[in-house]
Design an enzyme around this catalytic site. Structure first.
Site, PDB file in Angstrom:
ATOM      1  N   TYR A  31       0.827  -1.202   0.000  1.00  0.00           N
ATOM      2  CA  TYR A  31       0.000   0.000   0.000  1.00  0.00           C
ATOM      3  C   TYR A  31       0.861   1.252   0.000  1.00  0.00           C
ATOM      4  O   TYR A  31       2.078   1.194   0.161  1.00  0.00           O
ATOM      5  CB  TYR A  31      -0.957  -0.007   1.194  1.00  0.00           C
ATOM      6  CG  TYR A  31      -0.317   0.310   2.530  1.00  0.00           C
ATOM      7  CD1 TYR A  31       0.541  -0.606   3.153  1.00  0.00           C
ATOM      8  CD2 TYR A  31      -0.547   1.533   3.170  1.00  0.00           C
ATOM      9  CE1 TYR A  31       1.130  -0.313   4.378  1.00  0.00           C
ATOM     10  CE2 TYR A  31       0.037   1.828   4.389  1.00  0.00           C
ATOM     11  CZ  TYR A  31       0.871   0.907   4.992  1.00  0.00           C
ATOM     12  OH  TYR A  31       1.462   1.202   6.199  1.00  0.00           O
ATOM     13  N   ARG A  50       8.072   4.369  -4.715  1.00  0.00           N
ATOM     14  CA  ARG A  50       8.119   3.414  -3.593  1.00  0.00           C
ATOM     15  C   ARG A  50       7.092   2.302  -3.789  1.00  0.00           C
ATOM     16  O   ARG A  50       7.358   1.135  -3.501  1.00  0.00           O
ATOM     17  CB  ARG A  50       7.899   4.134  -2.261  1.00  0.00           C
ATOM     18  CG  ARG A  50       8.101   3.199  -1.071  1.00  0.00           C
ATOM     19  CD  ARG A  50       8.112   3.942   0.252  1.00  0.00           C
ATOM     20  NE  ARG A  50       6.829   4.558   0.533  1.00  0.00           N
ATOM     21  CZ  ARG A  50       6.598   5.364   1.563  1.00  0.00           C
ATOM     22  NH1 ARG A  50       7.567   5.646   2.418  1.00  0.00           N
ATOM     23  NH2 ARG A  50       5.412   5.895   1.750  1.00  0.00           N
ATOM     24  N   ARG A  98      -7.654 -20.626  -1.880  1.00  0.00           N
ATOM     25  CA  ARG A  98      -6.636 -20.380  -0.860  1.00  0.00           C
ATOM     26  C   ARG A  98      -5.486 -21.377  -0.949  1.00  0.00           C
ATOM     27  O   ARG A  98      -5.687 -22.575  -0.756  1.00  0.00           O
ATOM     28  CB  ARG A  98      -7.254 -20.419   0.537  1.00  0.00           C
ATOM     29  CG  ARG A  98      -6.268 -19.995   1.620  1.00  0.00           C
ATOM     30  CD  ARG A  98      -6.868 -20.014   3.016  1.00  0.00           C
ATOM     31  NE  ARG A  98      -5.909 -19.542   4.007  1.00  0.00           N
ATOM     32  CZ  ARG A  98      -4.918 -20.280   4.505  1.00  0.00           C
ATOM     33  NH1 ARG A  98      -4.765 -21.519   4.107  1.00  0.00           N
ATOM     34  NH2 ARG A  98      -4.078 -19.768   5.393  1.00  0.00           N
ATOM     35  N   HIS A 100      -0.949 -20.989  -0.215  1.00  0.00           N
ATOM     36  CA  HIS A 100       0.097 -19.997   0.055  1.00  0.00           C
ATOM     37  C   HIS A 100       0.848 -19.582  -1.205  1.00  0.00           C
ATOM     38  O   HIS A 100       1.136 -18.412  -1.412  1.00  0.00           O
ATOM     39  CB  HIS A 100       1.094 -20.539   1.090  1.00  0.00           C
ATOM     40  CG  HIS A 100       0.545 -20.599   2.477  1.00  0.00           C
ATOM     41  ND1 HIS A 100      -0.531 -21.382   2.827  1.00  0.00           N
ATOM     42  CD2 HIS A 100       0.906 -19.963   3.605  1.00  0.00           C
ATOM     43  CE1 HIS A 100      -0.799 -21.232   4.104  1.00  0.00           C
ATOM     44  NE2 HIS A 100       0.059 -20.368   4.603  1.00  0.00           N
ATOM     45  N   LYS A 145       6.376  -1.745   1.912  1.00  0.00           N
ATOM     46  CA  LYS A 145       5.194  -1.181   2.577  1.00  0.00           C
ATOM     47  C   LYS A 145       4.054  -2.197   2.462  1.00  0.00           C
ATOM     48  O   LYS A 145       3.121  -2.052   1.669  1.00  0.00           O
ATOM     49  CB  LYS A 145       4.842   0.187   1.974  1.00  0.00           C
ATOM     50  CG  LYS A 145       4.103   1.084   2.962  1.00  0.00           C
ATOM     51  CD  LYS A 145       4.156   2.533   2.551  1.00  0.00           C
ATOM     52  CE  LYS A 145       3.137   3.414   3.260  1.00  0.00           C
ATOM     53  NZ  LYS A 145       3.197   3.458   4.712  1.00  0.00           N
ATOM     54  N   GLU A 177      12.322   2.361  14.087  1.00  0.00           N
ATOM     55  CA  GLU A 177      11.398   3.437  13.675  1.00  0.00           C
ATOM     56  C   GLU A 177      10.171   3.369  14.551  1.00  0.00           C
ATOM     57  O   GLU A 177      10.118   2.605  15.510  1.00  0.00           O
ATOM     58  CB  GLU A 177      11.043   3.297  12.189  1.00  0.00           C
ATOM     59  CG  GLU A 177      10.359   1.987  11.850  1.00  0.00           C
ATOM     60  CD  GLU A 177      10.035   1.825  10.366  1.00  0.00           C
ATOM     61  OE1 GLU A 177       9.956   2.810   9.629  1.00  0.00           O
ATOM     62  OE2 GLU A 177       9.848   0.653   9.959  1.00  0.00           O
ATOM     63  N   LEU A 201      11.133   1.445   7.012  1.00  0.00           N
ATOM     64  CA  LEU A 201      10.532   1.933   5.765  1.00  0.00           C
ATOM     65  C   LEU A 201      11.293   3.179   5.308  1.00  0.00           C
ATOM     66  O   LEU A 201      11.562   4.068   6.125  1.00  0.00           O
ATOM     67  CB  LEU A 201       9.062   2.298   6.012  1.00  0.00           C
ATOM     68  CG  LEU A 201       8.315   2.676   4.737  1.00  0.00           C
ATOM     69  CD1 LEU A 201       7.931   1.405   3.971  1.00  0.00           C
ATOM     70  CD2 LEU A 201       7.073   3.492   5.025  1.00  0.00           C
TER      71      LEU A 201
END
Ligand SMILES: Cc1ncc(COP(=O)(O)O)c(C=O)c1O
Length: 287
Positions: A31, A50, A98, A100, A145, A177, A201
């Site tokens: 995101y 990014r 579903r 992985h 992110k 952070e 990040l």
């Protein structure tokens, strides 16, 4: 609010995704959060760069290549008129039975929404905020992110439970952070922040502030910061696209420096504000 989902624009309340979406099942997605001032996204190129790096890191093809992100975000802002906004963009590996391992073929889910930005109120930065330290229990690729934010969520909630606004994370005796921010410390007039490694990040606000402060001749160092150095700092700041530059005046219930926002923070805050309310409105390539 009008949201964007997979090619269409719709009221946010009516947007629907499948429970088989891999973002929902696995946190398999990335995101961005992009501030927009006066209808213009701030440092858009840096945010899209990014996003591209996050997508590449999780081996997901860019679903809106070329100018398509810009066009979509422009239309989304037109449909949500207003001054200060934050745009949330999420891309997941789409919907599939579903398992992985990656599905053989899926269509990425692309979602975007806009919310009013609430920059730190005028009173808040003048008094500063409280933060607590917590062990950094996240994974080894915090430079991506990722929407898988459980450790960040738990850390932030622990901070809120302790009457603070942010958790400042420590790994192996070093500062990394915040739960949703980068951290700067000031000691003896030198501005320091942890170096870019997979442990943090690469914040867009962090990069801009380093540029702005260095251009003013301030000494800024990107280097490892010991827990003891964090605790002894004259100033501590949190930086993020939505919180801008926020002074921490209490750490684990102890005053930071004199317990008031410091002079270097004031300078950094003013430089940052000037950039987003003036010439820096257009997106910049150099972040
Ligand atoms: C973990 C983390 N670090 C740093 C930041 C600050 O990044 P930026 O300045 O690009 O908003 C964020 C932003 O939300 C974050 O979630």
């Amino acid at each position: 609010m009008i949201a964007y989902l997979n090619g269409g624009y719709m009221p946010l309340e009516t947007a629907r995704i499948s429970p088989l979406d891999r973002g929902f099942l696995f946190g398999d997605g990335v995101y961005e959060v992009i501030p927009s001032y006066g209808g213009v996204p701030f440092l858009l190129d840096a945010h899209l760069d990014r996003l591209g790096r996050s997508l590449a890191a999780i081996r997901l093809a860019d679903p809106l290549p070329g100018a398509a992100w810009r066009q979509m975000l422009g239309r989304l802002l037109e449909k949500n008129p207003g001054d200060d906004r934050s745009i949330y963009v999420q891309v997941t590996r789409g919907t599939a039975p579903r398992d992985h391992a990656f599905p053989a073929s899926t269509l990425a889910t692309v979602f975007a929404m806009v919310s009013p930005i609430t920059p730190p109120g005028s009173a808040l930065p003048e008094t500063g905020v409280a933060a607590v330290t917590l062990p950094d229990q996240r994974w080894g690729r915090c430079d991506i992110k990722s929407v898988a934010l459980l450790a960040n969520v738990l850390a932030r909630q622990q901070a809120v439970d302790d009457g603070a606004v942010e958790a400042i994370l420590l790994r192996d005796g070093f500062l990394t952070e915040g739960a949703a921010s980068n951290v700067f410390v000031v000691a003896n007039g030198v501005v320091r922040t942890p170096p870019l490694t997979p442990a943090i990040l690469p914040g867009i606000t962090r990069a801009l502030l380093l540029d702005l402060l260095r251009a003013k001749g301030r000494v800024c160092r990107e280097e490892p910061i010991l827990e003891a150095e964090l605790r002894a700092a004259d100033e501590i700041w949190l930086t993020s696209s939505t919180r801008e530059v926020l002074p921490v005046t209490q750490l684990d219930r102890q005053p930071v420096g004199h317990g008031r926002p410091g002079p270097m923070w004031r300078e950094a805050r003013d430089l940052y504000r000037k950039t987003h309310s003036g010439a820096g409105m257009e997106s910049s390539d150099d972040q």
